[in-house]
Scaffold this active site. Structure first.
Site, mmCIF file in Angstrom:
data_model
loop_
_atom_site.group_PDB
_atom_site.id
_atom_site.type_symbol
_atom_site.label_atom_id
_atom_site.label_comp_id
_atom_site.label_asym_id
_atom_site.label_seq_id
_atom_site.Cartn_x
_atom_site.Cartn_y
_atom_site.Cartn_z
ATOM 1 N N SER A 78 3.661 -2.185 10.357
ATOM 2 C CA SER A 78 5.107 -2.274 10.560
ATOM 3 C C SER A 78 5.695 -3.634 10.188
ATOM 4 C CB SER A 78 5.455 -1.881 12.002
ATOM 5 O OG SER A 78 5.054 -0.542 12.245
ATOM 6 N N GLY A 128 2.895 -1.153 4.271
ATOM 7 C CA GLY A 128 2.887 0.258 3.908
ATOM 8 C C GLY A 128 4.290 0.740 3.588
ATOM 9 N N GLY A 129 4.952 1.326 4.573
ATOM 10 C CA GLY A 129 6.261 1.952 4.390
ATOM 11 C C GLY A 129 7.261 1.104 3.614
ATOM 12 N N GLY A 132 2.725 2.259 10.705
ATOM 13 C CA GLY A 132 3.688 3.346 10.523
ATOM 14 C C GLY A 132 4.448 3.716 11.786
ATOM 15 N N ASN A 144 0.867 -1.176 0.000
ATOM 16 C CA ASN A 144 0.000 0.000 0.000
ATOM 17 C C ASN A 144 0.907 1.229 0.000
ATOM 18 O OD1 ASN A 144 -1.779 2.062 0.561
ATOM 19 N ND2 ASN A 144 -2.255 1.383 2.648
ATOM 20 N N TRP A 145 1.019 1.861 -1.151
ATOM 21 C CA TRP A 145 1.942 3.005 -1.265
ATOM 22 C C TRP A 145 1.376 4.256 -0.616
ATOM 23 C CZ3 TRP A 145 3.860 2.595 -7.098
ATOM 24 C CH2 TRP A 145 4.567 1.386 -7.252
ATOM 25 N N HIS A 190 -9.470 1.163 5.000
ATOM 26 C CA HIS A 190 -8.187 1.337 5.696
ATOM 27 C C HIS A 190 -8.404 2.266 6.892
ATOM 28 C CE1 HIS A 190 -4.084 2.530 6.586
ATOM 29 N NE2 HIS A 190 -3.709 1.446 5.953
#
Ligand code: PGA
Length: 243
Positions: free
Chosen positions: A205, A226-227, A166, A8-9, A93
């Site tokens: 994370s 994500g990250g 995150g 997920n950018w 989300h």
């Protein structure tokens, strides 16, 4: 079932970066033991889809509207996302539930719209730190599932504790195992036999250094990343840890 590693950018990058990541994924996703998916911002969907066409990496969107067309300035419908090259879409989300005040009923309508348009919905659920501290996490997630999954749901569920997103602090293995078992039971209650086909991803994370342990837990059907999905090498390292 193969595990699914979904990236997920979020609202990151411009076309040049997206194209570079997509090209690296096109080369790197070949021969992986899991399914891989990236969800770029909508403006880059068709570029990324074009680069990844025919590759082992699928493409998805990060949200869709519940209606297929109409007077909804700024919104994007599921058929439009499909038209731009998406095969999947994330709905509900926690960042949208929080900053756009999306309710379970709205998330359910989006999941329905996605399925109607031929997209596979990834429905996100997860408790806040306060809800966990109050011992309400299992009940909160069960309620989100009941409200957010349409009857006959045939997509993917992502469990993402809000406090783990995150923050660099993933949920512990015990927390994930307990929650995934609870979600599986709830899916059986809601969907009967159909629940068997629903993968439950963990998100929050997930990094190359914790991926193998997290993906080895019972009933973890993959990860929503994500990250770490913004770097092709890190994302592919997570995918390489999957089964
Ligand atoms: P993170 O995000 O991997 O950066 O924690 C996960 C997500 O929000 O899907």
């Amino acid at each position: 079932m193969r595990q699914l590693i979904a990236g997920n950018w979020k609202m990151n990058g411009l076309t040049a970066e997206a194209a570079a990541i997509a090209a690296a994924l096109r080369r790197g996703a070949d021969g992986l033991a899991c399914d891989v998916l990236v969800c770029p911002p909508a403006t880059m969907l068709s570029t990324v889809a074009h680069i990844l066409v025919g590759s082992a990496c699928a493409v998805g969107a990060q949200d869709c509207h519940a209606e297929s067309a109409g007077a909804y300035t700024g919104d994007l419908s599921a058929p439009m996302l499909r038209d731009a090259g998406a095969g999947w879409v994330i709905v509900g989300h926690s960042e949208r539930r929080a900053s756009h005040h999306e309710t379970d009923a709205q998330v359910q309508a989006k999941a329905r719209a996605a399925a109607r348009a031929g997209l596979t919905p990834i429905v996100c659920v997860g408790e806040t730190a306060e809800e966990r501290a109050a011992g309400r996490h299992a009940a909160v997630v069960a309620q989100q599932l009941t409200g957010s999954l349409p009857p006959g749901f045939a997509g993917v569920v992502a469990y993402e504790p809000v406090w783990a997103i995150g923050t660099g602090r993933s949920a512990t293995e015990a927390e994930i195992a307990a929650m995934h078992a609870g979600i599986r039971a709830e899916l059986h209650r809601l969907l009967g036999e159909q629940a068997r086909g629903v993968r439950i991803l963990y998100g929050g994370s997930v990094k190359p250094d914790n991926a193998r342990a997290l993906l080895g837990l019972p009933d973890v059907g993959g990860a929503l990343v994500g990250g770490a999905s913004l770097e092709a090498a890190a994302f592919l390292a997570i995918a390489a840890a999957a089964r």
